[in-house]
Scaffold this active site. Structure first.
Site, PDB file in Angstrom:
ATOM      1  N   GLU A  53     -12.083   1.182   4.743  1.00  0.00           N
ATOM      2  CA  GLU A  53     -11.147   1.513   5.820  1.00  0.00           C
ATOM      3  C   GLU A  53     -11.366   3.000   6.104  1.00  0.00           C
ATOM      4  O   GLU A  53     -10.708   3.870   5.521  1.00  0.00           O
ATOM      5  CB  GLU A  53      -9.706   1.239   5.401  1.00  0.00           C
ATOM      6  CG  GLU A  53      -8.747   1.440   6.577  1.00  0.00           C
ATOM      7  CD  GLU A  53      -7.309   1.429   6.148  1.00  0.00           C
ATOM      8  OE1 GLU A  53      -6.568   0.555   6.610  1.00  0.00           O
ATOM      9  OE2 GLU A  53      -6.909   2.303   5.347  1.00  0.00           O
ATOM     10  N   GLU A  73       0.820  -1.216   0.000  1.00  0.00           N
ATOM     11  CA  GLU A  73       0.000   0.000   0.000  1.00  0.00           C
ATOM     12  C   GLU A  73       0.858   1.272   0.000  1.00  0.00           C
ATOM     13  O   GLU A  73       1.515   1.566   1.008  1.00  0.00           O
ATOM     14  CB  GLU A  73      -0.897  -0.012   1.240  1.00  0.00           C
ATOM     15  CG  GLU A  73      -1.815   1.196   1.329  1.00  0.00           C
ATOM     16  CD  GLU A  73      -2.795   1.113   2.500  1.00  0.00           C
ATOM     17  OE1 GLU A  73      -2.521   0.372   3.467  1.00  0.00           O
ATOM     18  OE2 GLU A  73      -3.826   1.794   2.433  1.00  0.00           O
TER      19      GLU A  73
HETATM   20  C1  LER Z   1      -3.524   1.275   6.225  1.00  0.00           C
HETATM   21  O1  LER Z   1      -4.311   0.606   5.313  1.00  0.00           O
HETATM   22  C2  LER Z   1      -3.494   2.716   5.970  1.00  0.00           C
HETATM   23  O2  LER Z   1      -4.143   3.190   5.075  1.00  0.00           O
HETATM   24  C3  LER Z   1      -2.634   3.580   6.794  1.00  0.00           C
HETATM   25  O3  LER Z   1      -3.050   4.922   6.684  1.00  0.00           O
HETATM   26  C4  LER Z   1      -2.595   3.202   8.232  1.00  0.00           C
HETATM   27  O4  LER Z   1      -3.761   3.649   8.860  1.00  0.00           O
HETATM   28 MN    MN Z   2      -5.420   2.003   3.759  1.00  0.00          MN
END
Ligand code: LER
Ligand code: MN
Length: 281
Positions: free
Chosen positions: A254, A160
């Site tokens: 998220e 990510e």
């Molecule tokens: C994790 O997926 C993320 O996006 C980071 O900003 C940790 O919060």
């Molecule tokens: Mn994230």
């Protein structure tokens, strides 16, 4: 019959990490309650943030999947950083080794639940005695080892890119794709978090289109990290881009549980259906 495998799927986050309190997760602390809420709202899957691999019983998680007809979309490794202070680019080789072991455990847990693991904040940053090139070389080496472990579970590894306030390694999808290609990291896909992208990318839809087959997972968050529809990100062009690249993975919320978890979950499902409709799916 409808080929469901070619459709985007919905997911919602459950955090089991008290040190992450205040972070972008909808459900908290109770895996069974999180599964039940996800099913009640009509999600396809949950994304789990455990405090460590051995903190989640594989049997109990599988029983919840079966009971509610839910999949596990992904398992996060963020606790490795927020709780245990482990990073893949730490100058201390013993810390890097511990970080790798921590993630191996999560990859195994995720694999037994049919899901990929996410490398987010555990990527760390370059600073102090560590030059940027060195940090990126360590990151490539670690991703290679981790992706190999993921492949043994027939899973990809999700990497990510994070915004500039969370890492100084790779902030944009294009830079991350180039890095993966340069290092031959074929079994690594990008987790494209729309919240981070809103900060770093010139154009969200164009970036997803350019990332193409490397898009492995999407964090479905608005500009302010609330549910899509509660900020100013326009889902139309994003839906069109995802359709164009044939994305059939998860849109996983998220996000902050605002104004509360129930309203964030309900708004996410509404937006998910809108995006699927806009994408002609
Ligand atoms: C994790 O997926 C993320 O996006 C980071 O900003 C940790 O919060
Ligand atoms: Mn994230």
């Amino acid at each position: 019959m409808l080929d469901v495998s070619s459709h985007m799927k919905s997911a919602i986050t459950i955090s089991l990490v008290s040190e992450a309190r205040g972070g972008p997760f909808v459900y908290w602390d109770d895996l069974a309650a999180g599964f039940a809420a996800a099913a009640r709202h009509g999600f396809d899957a949950v994304e789990i943030f455990p405090s460590a691999a051995n903190a989640v019983s594989i049997g109990a998680a599988r029983a919840l999947m079966e009971k509610h007809g839910l999949k596990v979309a992904a398992v996060g490794t963020g606790a490795g950083w927020v709780k245990h202070k482990l990073r893949l680019t730490d100058p201390d080789p013993a810390v890097r080794a511990k970080a790798r072991e921590f993630i191996y455990g999560i990859i195994n847990l995720a694999g037994y639940l049919g899901a990929p693991a996410i490398i987010g904040s555990m990527q760390g940053r370059w600073e102090g005695t560590v030059p940027r090139d060195q940090a990126l070389a360590w990151l490539a080496e670690e991703l290679q080892a981790l992706a190999e472990r993921a492949a043994a579970h027939q899973q990809v590894l999700l990497y990510e890119p994070l915004n500039r306030y969370e890492t100084n390694l790779l902030n944009r999808n294009g830079d991350a794709v180039e890095f993966l290609a340069q290092h031959g990291l074929a079994n690594v896909r990008l987790l494209c978090d729309l919240y981070h992208m809103n900060i770093e990318e010139q154009n969200l839809a164009e970036s997803l289109r350019q990332t193409g087959a490397r898009v492995g997972h999407v964090h479905f968050a608005d500009s302010n990290r609330r549910a899509i529809g509660f900020g100013h990100t326009d889902p139309g062009p994003i839906a069109a881009a995802l359709r164009e690249i044939g994305y059939a993975g998860y849109l996983s919320a998220e996000i902050l549980p605002l104004p509360d978890a129930e309203m964030a979950a309900a708004q996410t499902i509404t937006s998910f259906r809108q995006v699927c409709h806009l994408a002609g799916r």
